[in-house]
Enzyme design. Structure first.
Site, PDB file in Angstrom:
ATOM      1  N   GLU A 240      -1.112  -8.664   4.845  1.00 62.16           N
ATOM      2  CA  GLU A 240      -0.906  -8.830   6.306  1.00 62.16           C
ATOM      3  C   GLU A 240      -2.240  -8.845   7.050  1.00 62.16           C
ATOM      4  OE1 GLU A 240      -0.660  -6.073   4.720  1.00 62.16           O
ATOM      5  OE2 GLU A 240      -1.056  -4.309   5.965  1.00 62.16           O
TER       6      GLU A 240
ATOM      7  N   HIS B 198      -3.591  -5.583   1.008  1.00 65.41           N
ATOM      8  CA  HIS B 198      -2.934  -5.815   2.295  1.00 65.41           C
ATOM      9  C   HIS B 198      -2.904  -7.299   2.661  1.00 65.41           C
ATOM     10  CE1 HIS B 198      -2.507  -1.647   3.777  1.00 65.41           C
ATOM     11  NE2 HIS B 198      -3.565  -1.404   3.027  1.00 65.41           N
TER      12      HIS B 198
ATOM     13  N   CYS C 239       0.839  -1.200   0.000  1.00 67.32           N
ATOM     14  CA  CYS C 239       0.000   0.000   0.000  1.00 67.32           C
ATOM     15  C   CYS C 239       0.880   1.259   0.000  1.00 67.32           C
ATOM     16  CB  CYS C 239      -0.977  -0.036   1.181  1.00 67.32           C
ATOM     17  SG  CYS C 239      -2.288   1.176   1.051  1.00 67.32           S
TER      18      CYS C 239
END
Lengths: 234, 85
Positions: free
Chosen positions: A208, A206, A86
């Site tokens: 994560e 994302h 990002c």
């Protein structure tokens, strides 16, 4: 395996990445403060998401000037694996570590939703655990995710197989004009790229945030493989 | 002798780079002023600063380096430097 996660004023996904590595994958992971030109002997660097320096001037532009980033650049130039997520992707583009730039979303809206991306290249340090063509569902949360590169750069990206992720439908169809599957309007629906040496990778979604089944989009932790493969591949 | 010289930098999006902000402003303007014909609205940036230099040429040259290094992204933007009078 020791992972370093850069922290700038305005980073807000650094703790998520540290959590993914430390508590889910089980690697040693440490924050790397922007003002310290020290990578603390890390083997792998992640530049996480957020709004570094308030997105002032251009997203990612000011982070590039920070002391830690000069070390990250040396590390990347020496072949070290670097992942930008990002705002981290935007920073790596601004730092010249990845080609292109992220413009404002075509709809002029902040987008916070799940997207599907098709993994095109599995010969990078962050995608080697995936199958070529595998579809991953992960969230995006950005205002500037509209990938842009000039015609010459785009051609070289294709010639060198540097497009790592394409936004796609749930069954893998890539349609750059479809705002449902390519919501930010990225050129050719490009969701993430790597450098020519393939050790630096950036993407807007994302991973994560989908490393545990509890919070995965479809009950599957599809982002996990992006963080887990490094021990074996190095 | 060095002195502070005012510099103005105009940053523009290059032709062909989608300017979503410009498009949105254009669409709002057109809606609010239907009798006006408004086209090609583009939004840029104005950056002003004082640069310590011994001449205006030197100040402009220093500003050019700042533009190339950080203030402007050559992939999408062009710039113009003017002395601030």
């Amino acid at each position: 395996m020791k992972v370093g996660v850069t922290v700038f004023p305005g980073s807000n996904c650094d703790q998520d990445v540290l959590h993914a590595y430390k508590n889910v994958v089980g690697y040693d992971a440490v924050p790397l403060w922007h003002a310290e030109p020290d990578l603390k002997d890390c083997d792998l660097i992640v530049v996480p998401g957020g709004f570094s320096y308030g997105d002032y001037l251009r997203t990612g532009a000011l982070a590039r000037l920070s002391p830690v980033m000069s070390r990250v650049k040396e590390f990347a130039d020496a072949g070290g694996p670097v992942l930008g997520i990002c705002n981290g992707f935007q920073i790596l583009c601004e730092a010249g570590l990845l080609p292109g730039v992220l413009l404002q979303n075509v709809g002029m809206r902040f987008l916070s939703r799940f997207v599907h991306v098709r993994i095109e290249q599995v010969d990078t340090p962050f995608t080697s655990r995936y199958e070529s063509g595998e579809i991953v569902t992960a969230p995006i949360a950005h205002f500037e995710g509209n990938y842009f590169a000039d015609a010459e750069t785009l051609q070289s990206l294709k010639d060198n197989k540097q497009v790592v992720f394409y936004y796609c439908s749930s069954d893998g169809v890539v349609d750059p004009d479809c705002r449902q599957t390519n919501p930010n309007g990225s050129l050719e629906a490009i969701g993430g790229v790597c450098n020519r040496q393939r050790n630096v990778v950036g993407l807007m979604p994302h991973p994560e945030r989908v490393v545990e089944e509890l919070v995965g989009a479809i009950g599957v932790a599809q982002g996990l493989k992006m963080f887990r493969q490094q021990v074996e591949s190095n | 002798m060095a002195s502070s010289i005012g510099i103005q930098v105009l940053v523009r999006l290059k032709a062909g780079v989608l300017d979503v902000q410009g498009k949105t402003i254009q669409s709002s303007l057109q809606g609010a002023f239907p009798d006006h014909v408004i086209d090609h609205v583009r939004v840029g940036k104005l950056i002003e600063m004082e640069v310590e230099a011994s001449s205006q040429e030197e100040a402009i040259e220093k500003a050019r380096i700042l533009c190339e290094q950080i203030l402007v992204n050559p992939v999408i933007e062009s710039f113009e430097i003017k002395p601030l009078l």
